[in-house]
Structures are given as structure tokens and as C-alpha cells.
Write a protein that holds these residues in place. Sequence first.
Motif, PDB file in Angstrom:
ATOM      1  N   THR A 201      -5.660   4.057   5.414  1.00  0.00           N
ATOM      2  CA  THR A 201      -6.016   4.733   4.172  1.00  0.00           C
ATOM      3  C   THR A 201      -4.822   4.767   3.220  1.00  0.00           C
ATOM      4  N   ALA A 202      -5.025   4.257   2.017  1.00  0.00           N
ATOM      5  CA  ALA A 202      -3.934   4.163   1.042  1.00  0.00           C
ATOM      6  C   ALA A 202      -4.481   3.575  -0.261  1.00  0.00           C
TER       7      ALA A 202
ATOM      8  N   ASP B 276      -5.279   5.180   9.607  1.00  0.00           N
ATOM      9  CA  ASP B 276      -3.918   4.991   9.096  1.00  0.00           C
ATOM     10  C   ASP B 276      -3.838   3.931   8.009  1.00  0.00           C
TER      11      ASP B 276
ATOM     12  N   GLN C 153      -8.232   2.034  -4.238  1.00  0.00           N
ATOM     13  CA  GLN C 153      -8.223   2.988  -3.126  1.00  0.00           C
ATOM     14  C   GLN C 153      -9.015   2.453  -1.941  1.00  0.00           C
TER      15      GLN C 153
ATOM     16  N   THR D 293     -10.213   4.008   1.762  1.00  0.00           N
ATOM     17  CA  THR D 293     -10.297   5.218   2.567  1.00  0.00           C
ATOM     18  C   THR D 293     -11.046   4.901   3.856  1.00  0.00           C
TER      19      THR D 293
ATOM     20  N   ALA E  10       0.321   5.331   0.956  1.00  0.00           N
ATOM     21  CA  ALA E  10      -0.478   6.463   1.430  1.00  0.00           C
ATOM     22  C   ALA E  10       0.083   7.744   0.830  1.00  0.00           C
TER      23      ALA E  10
ATOM     24  N   ARG F 203       0.833  -1.192   0.000  1.00  0.00           N
ATOM     25  CA  ARG F 203       0.000   0.000   0.000  1.00  0.00           C
ATOM     26  C   ARG F 203       0.868   1.242   0.000  1.00  0.00           C
TER      27      ARG F 203
END
Length: 119
Positions: free
Chosen positions: A93-94, A91, A114, A116, A40, A38
Motif C-alpha cells: 500500500t502506497a 505492505d 494510489q 491500497t 507509504a 512508491r
Amino acid sequence: QVQLIESGGGAVQAGGSLRLSCTASGVTGRISTMGWFRQAPGKEREFVSALIGLSKPHYADSVKGRFTISRANARDPKAPVFLAMDNLKPDDTAVYFCAARVGSEWGYWGQGTQVTVSS
């Protein structure tokens, strides 16, 4: 050549769950490991999880106990690889990328999906 297609990303609230899927096509017989990375915003791409030898799961410390990697059919080299993500945190999210390793190189990558997570 190997093509990897991911699906399953989206937006959830903290504590929620998502399941990502990755399907490989093309010349898949030489793939030794499939995994997830991932990236971010503003950060480098990082390892998340992998199926070593297409059967032994391995996880980054940050996701242990929350994420589960699996494969739909251990005997089918083209079977999808899943990443079940539970108790998601902001955290996490990426953009999540599926990857395949041939030999020692992560040589094939998907286009990314994505994820989120809102607080």
C-alpha cells in the motif's frame, strides 16, 4: 520538458493484482531509464522497479517475483511503461510514482497513483 501520466491504481484485497501504466510526453528522446517508486504514509519514497536503458528490468528485493515491469513497444520512446503487480500484500500500500531518468538524475516524476491493499 517531459510529462509523465500514471494510471491504474486502485484498491484490492491481499493476493490480488493491479497493473499501473505510465505514459511519457514532451521531449522524451533523452530519457535513459524509466521506473517506479512508491511512498507509504510516514515513510520515505523508495525504489520499486526500473527499465534500465528502457529495456533491462531491475527490481527491489521486496517485489521480486511479484511485480513485472515492461514497455509496450521497445522502439517507441513514447510507448507506455507498465508495472504488473501480482500477489499484492498490505505492505505494498502506497502512492506509486512513475519517474524518468535523463543522465544520472531521476529528473521527471508523475503525479502519483494510489494503491491500497487490504488484508
